[in-house]
Every structure is written in structure tokens, then in C-alpha cells.
Design an enzyme around this catalytic site. Sequence first.
Site, mmCIF file in Angstrom:
data_model
loop_
_atom_site.group_PDB
_atom_site.id
_atom_site.type_symbol
_atom_site.label_atom_id
_atom_site.label_comp_id
_atom_site.label_asym_id
_atom_site.label_seq_id
_atom_site.Cartn_x
_atom_site.Cartn_y
_atom_site.Cartn_z
ATOM 1 N N ASP A 289 -2.311 0.003 -4.534
ATOM 2 C CA ASP A 289 -2.901 1.309 -4.801
ATOM 3 C C ASP A 289 -1.867 2.106 -5.621
ATOM 4 O OD1 ASP A 289 -4.520 3.534 -4.901
ATOM 5 O OD2 ASP A 289 -5.060 3.486 -2.795
HETATM 6 C C1 BGC Z 1 -6.909 5.816 -4.443
HETATM 7 C C2 BGC Z 1 -7.655 4.615 -4.932
HETATM 8 C C3 BGC Z 1 -7.953 4.784 -6.406
HETATM 9 C C4 BGC Z 1 -6.640 4.943 -7.141
HETATM 10 C C5 BGC Z 1 -6.775 5.031 -8.640
HETATM 11 C C6 BGC Z 1 -5.704 6.126 -5.299
HETATM 12 O O1 BGC Z 1 -5.103 7.314 -4.932
HETATM 13 O O2 BGC Z 1 -6.520 5.604 -3.104
HETATM 14 O O3 BGC Z 1 -8.828 4.433 -4.201
HETATM 15 O O4 BGC Z 1 -8.704 3.712 -6.882
HETATM 16 O O5 BGC Z 1 -6.008 6.122 -6.671
HETATM 17 O O6 BGC Z 1 -7.340 6.212 -9.046
#
Ligand code: BGC
Length: 744
Positions: free
Chosen positions: A285
Amino acid sequence: MKNFNLLIIIGFIALSACNSDSLYKDSNYSIMERTEDLLQRMTLEEKVAQLNLIAAKSETNDAEYIDREIRKGKVGCVLKSNGVETNYHLQRIAVEESRLGIPIMFQEDVIHGYKTIFPSPMAEACSWNLSSIRTAASIAAKEAAASGIHLTYAPMVDISRDPRWGRIVEGAGEDPYLSSCIAYERVKGFQGNDLSDSSTIAACAKHFIGYGDALAGRDYNIGDFSEREMREIYLDPFKAAIDADVKSIMCAYSAIDGIPATANEEILVDLLRNELEFGGLLITDWRTLENLIKIGVAADKTEAVLQAINAQVDVDMVSEFYSDKLVELVQTGKIDESAVDRAAARVLALKFELGLFDDPYKYLDKKREETVQSSFEHLQFARKSAAESMVLLKNENNILPIQETIKHIAVIGPLADRKKDLMSWWGAEYSQCNVDDVTSIVESIQAVVNTGTKISYEQGIILDGFEKKGLELIDEAVAIANQADVVVLVLGEEYWMSGEGGSVSELSLPGAQNELLEAIHKTGKPIITVLVNGRPFDFRKVKEYSNAILEAWQPGTMGGFAVADILFGKENPSGKLVMTMPLNTGQIPIFYNYRRTSHDFYIREEQSRFANNYLDISTEPLYPFGYGLSYSEFEYSNFSVAVKNDSIHASVDVKNISSVAGKEVVQLYVQDIVASVAQPHIRLKGFEKITLKAGEQKTVEFQLHTSDLTLINKEMKEVFEKGVFEIFVGPNSVDLVGIQVEIN
Ligand code: BGC
């Protein structure tokens, strides 16, 4: 990808015999052959670059930096870069100016629509309409692909039982079975049958695993769940996504038993790669490699990288740690180059599957982008899907749909005239939707209502954050309510209050909305409350003071029209709750599939101090899982259950005894009467959404196999145990009839 075993990339010898300069460019070879061929032409640095996923928009990157890094061949994937023009520019640099011309894979959060925004994922789940959910994902894919996107960070398949956690809006509710069915459909919808088709995109199931278990409902907080809970509750939707051939999975921010998901070999290697046989791309993530240092399990970048690569994490989102450290780690012998090869091969294989090596510009057609986005068909589908996601919670004396005899409607409430709040946090902030194209609820009512019916509007209070504001506006709202035949009161939360980072400690309506509700109630006028919110709330007052309640959720681009369609009977509501609606915040976590206890509140017949009860409030929810009304009325009869060859066959007749055509979600639950491990009170194991004309009757049949009746035993193995099961059917998780059967 599951069977495409790239774990051992040692096939170079065979391929060198082909002696071709451009084997990897030749689509007559298999993806495995092409990947291996390309890999052996790449330097270590180039392979590491494939694992580097950078953000087009971030605190540290500007456009020049992105261009430069791509030109140097240091980037494999880019996120948050949208549109044919922008992505063509970057793709051209990658293909024409970097040494090997490896195309970029563009990734984005296409959560519930790209330009046409569908209802929030949890709302959409309330439709229980799997084919519609799949179609919505396929439309989102089509629009995103037309803007040069190749992979979406969706579906989020995290189960959570805590509506304080803002991200429940992004999942499919509290139930593992329903969430699994939906995870499967969403993946299929995004990916279609052919990933190289330029209207499909790769999906990414997230967040592996247990992210929804955030302690106290606070986002990014630690979780604390047992292996049993993980296997009983959180794992199934990931299994379903893998069954649907999901191309990628994202690691959770959180930790499992103290070990962050991104560095957790037991979870990522033993469970995900080996047990579940996931061979696709594993992505961190946002900056989760950096987080390993912040959490304090890695002293520095090198340790963080070592932990993640050993856990077979392929792609580093945004932190650029892999890019900084992997080469050195291979050169100093701390990791074997085969670990980099394995990860790079997974990225390249997906690029081959997407067809990017055959035509890197195939997703970059300006004309297509202009015609596909927000097309009439997409918007019409979004309107239907929004209407089907809404849940009618109350309808006293059939006040809904609004009859033609009503000549003056007062539309009141701070959310009645809002547009952005009909989106979710993702839809409003991170989609390509143009909020000006959205029609608010009051505008939609004005557009749909019969000529001759007067609509008056007042916002009643100001909703701007959690503070009580604009109480002085209540008098004007009361004045128009007094003149009207009926009030449509639109209440709920602003879009940003749920979603990522959208945790709250209290599930009560923010601002002065309860004061407004009370004042309108005092007028004595009938109240139809429309709720616009991302999560279940404490709606006790709303229930008490409203004659009808329509839970509209965050219904997306066409949500205003969908509300109007239901209010005036153009659509018949058919949504059912996928999360239990609590009485108050203190009941959290409350969910229907509680493990049975000796003092079970579900089976208590009389109030007793020694029940699994609260002293100050009922333990029943305000509305249970699976609950939702319709303008039609359905009657269940002739329920029968038979066991044949180790499988259970259940059948029930459902009749529409009203004069309006409607849809009903027939639900089937199972209780395992005696098992080696205490089991949930009931578990959803089947459902069917049927359409019935006025007076029509259908027989709904369910087939359950022993594989549907398994449990996690003491050894943490999924097994079937013979014995007695009670099979229930009904319109929700409470109003059930059951029959016991034995499987020996
Ligand atoms: C979130 C993800 C997301 C990623 C990219 C993160 O903060 O937890 O679900 O896909 O950001 O935007």
C-alpha cells in the site's frame, strides 16, 4: 495467473536456443516465454525498475521528475496519472526513449466508477444483484481503460464489523459469503474475459489481510484477530477474488499479530502464495515500506526492503525503497537475484497479458476517450443501479411512493441540494467525475415530479463538519413544512466523513440535524426521510420521527434521480442491508453472525440479568442484516428441505401478494447445531434475487453441498463435520423459518 508459475525463472537456457533478437516482441510465443526472454536481456537495474511504482501526484514528485525517471528506465508503473494525453506523453517516453522500451503500467483507484460514478461499493452491495455489480465494474473498467488506465486498486474486499471505521463504505458489508460473491463479480467485471482487450483492466483485491479489524474503528490502527477469525471471516473474499483470477493483491497497512502485512512471510508466503496459490502481483500500500521503519520493525531502508522482498512483495508503491536499495542488496549478496527476477517477471507478465508489448498505445485513443466517458448508456445504468442499492427501512401506511394527490412537497435538509455529497470520498476526491454533471436530490425531484405539484426547498441548518451550525435557519424550514402536504427530509453525512481516514467515535448524525428533525416532527406533517451516508448510523430518532425512511447511501452520479425515481414510484426499492444498523454506538461491533454463546441474546426468551445482554439498551439492532422493504409485499410458503447424496436441497415458494411488480432477495442461512468448534448463530449460505409481477409466485431452490457447510476445526483446517444442520429461509436474517436435517 494462478497456474502461471513464475516462481522459478530458470527457463533461459531453452529460450536462448531460439536465438531471436526480439522473441519477447513476438506474440506467437507464450507469455511465459516472452517474459523469460525479456528478463534475460535486462540489467539488474532495469529489473528493479519494474518494481518501482511512482505517483504522478505526490508531495515529492513533479512532472519533470516523472519524465526524467521514465526516460532513465527507472519506473515500471505509475499511479494517479489519468487521461489519454498525459499517459500518451509518458508512454511515449518509456517506449521510445528508454533503453528497452518497456511500456508503463498505469494504475488508479477506480473504486466505484471512473467518470460515471456508481453507488459506493457498500451501497451497491445492498442491491444483492450480482450481475448488475459485475456490469458496473465492467463499465468502470471501460471508462478507465479509455483514459489509459491498466489496473485498478479495487475491489476492496475487507470485511469490517465496525461502522466507525470509515472504509466500510468501500467494502461489501459484514458477511463473508455475500462479500465473496461480490468480490468474484467485481474482479470479473473489471477484468472481463480477455485482459488484452482494451476495454478491460486488471483488478487488485485489497487489503491483505484484516485491515477492516482496525481497533476502536480508527483507520490504520492495529488489529488484533485470531487465525480462526482470519480464516472464518476475512479470508474468503480474497479466495473468491483469486478464484476469479484477480491479477494483483495489495497488502494491508496493518499488522497481523504484530508483524506488518508488508513484511509478513507467514501471511504472504505461506498463506497467500503457497496455500492459496496466488501467483499474481503483490503490491504494497502507499509507502508501506517506509511504514516498516515508522512502526519500528525495520531500522532503515535496507531492513525494510529485505523484509518485503523476502515476503515476496513485488511492487513498491511510492516509497522508492526498492529502487534505492535492491541493486545494492543483490550486489552485496544479501539477497539472491532470483528474488528480483521473480518479482520483475510478475510485473512483465501482467504487461504482456494487458497487451502492452504488442501495442503500448492501445489504451490511448483520444476519440474513444471522448465517446466512452459518461455515455448515455452508462448514466442510465448508474441510475438503475443506484435505485437498486437503496434500502427502504420504513414505510408507514404506504406513504411511499408519493401519490399524485400530494400537491405541495417541502424538501428540507442540508444534503438535499448537495452534489459532491452524493459521491463517496473516493468518488468526490479521486475519480474523474465532474461534480457539476451531478443532479442534486432537490433538482431531481423538481425534474421528475408531476407538473402541478409544488416543490419548496430549505436547507434547514448548515452542515459543515461536526459542529452544530445554522440553527437559526430551522424556522424557515418549519414555515415551508407547515404549508406543505408532506416533507422530504434529506439527512446524513458529508462525503468526506466516511472513506479512508474517515473514522468517527459517535454514530450520530453530525451537526444540528437531529434538532432539525425534531423541529420538523413538531409540525405534525408526514416526514419521508432520505438518508445520504456512507455507513450505518444511530438512526433511532430518525426511525421514531419519520413515517418513511429511504437509505440512499452515497448513490453516485445519478443518485439524485434514483432517489426521485423511488419517491415517485418509478422504481420499486429492493435493496437489503449488508451491515447491521445498530441502535447506538455502544453496540458496536454488532453483526448478525455472532458465534453462539451460553447466554445468547438471540435465543433468550425472557429478560434475565444472566443473558448476553446490556442492562441499559436492547441488544437487538435497529435494523438487522439483510433487512429492506419493498412497495410490493411477498409471502413465503411451502418451505421444504431434503438431503440427497450428501447435499441439501431447499425449496420455498415466494408470492408477490401486492398489486405492484417488485424484486425480493430470498435469503438462506444455516446453523450447524453441534460442531467441534462453537459456530455462528447463523451464516448466510445462499440468496437469490427474483422479480415477481403482481400476484406472481415463483419457487426458489437452493442446493448446498458439504463444501458449503465446512468449518475451521481445532487444527485450523477447513473441514466438513457430519451432523444436524438447521436450514433457514426468509427475507432477512431475523424473520426466518427453519427446518433441521441430518447429514451422516
Ligand atoms: C489506500 C489504498 C489505495 C492507495 C492508493 C492507500 O492509502 O489504503 O486503498 O489504493 O492509497 O491510492
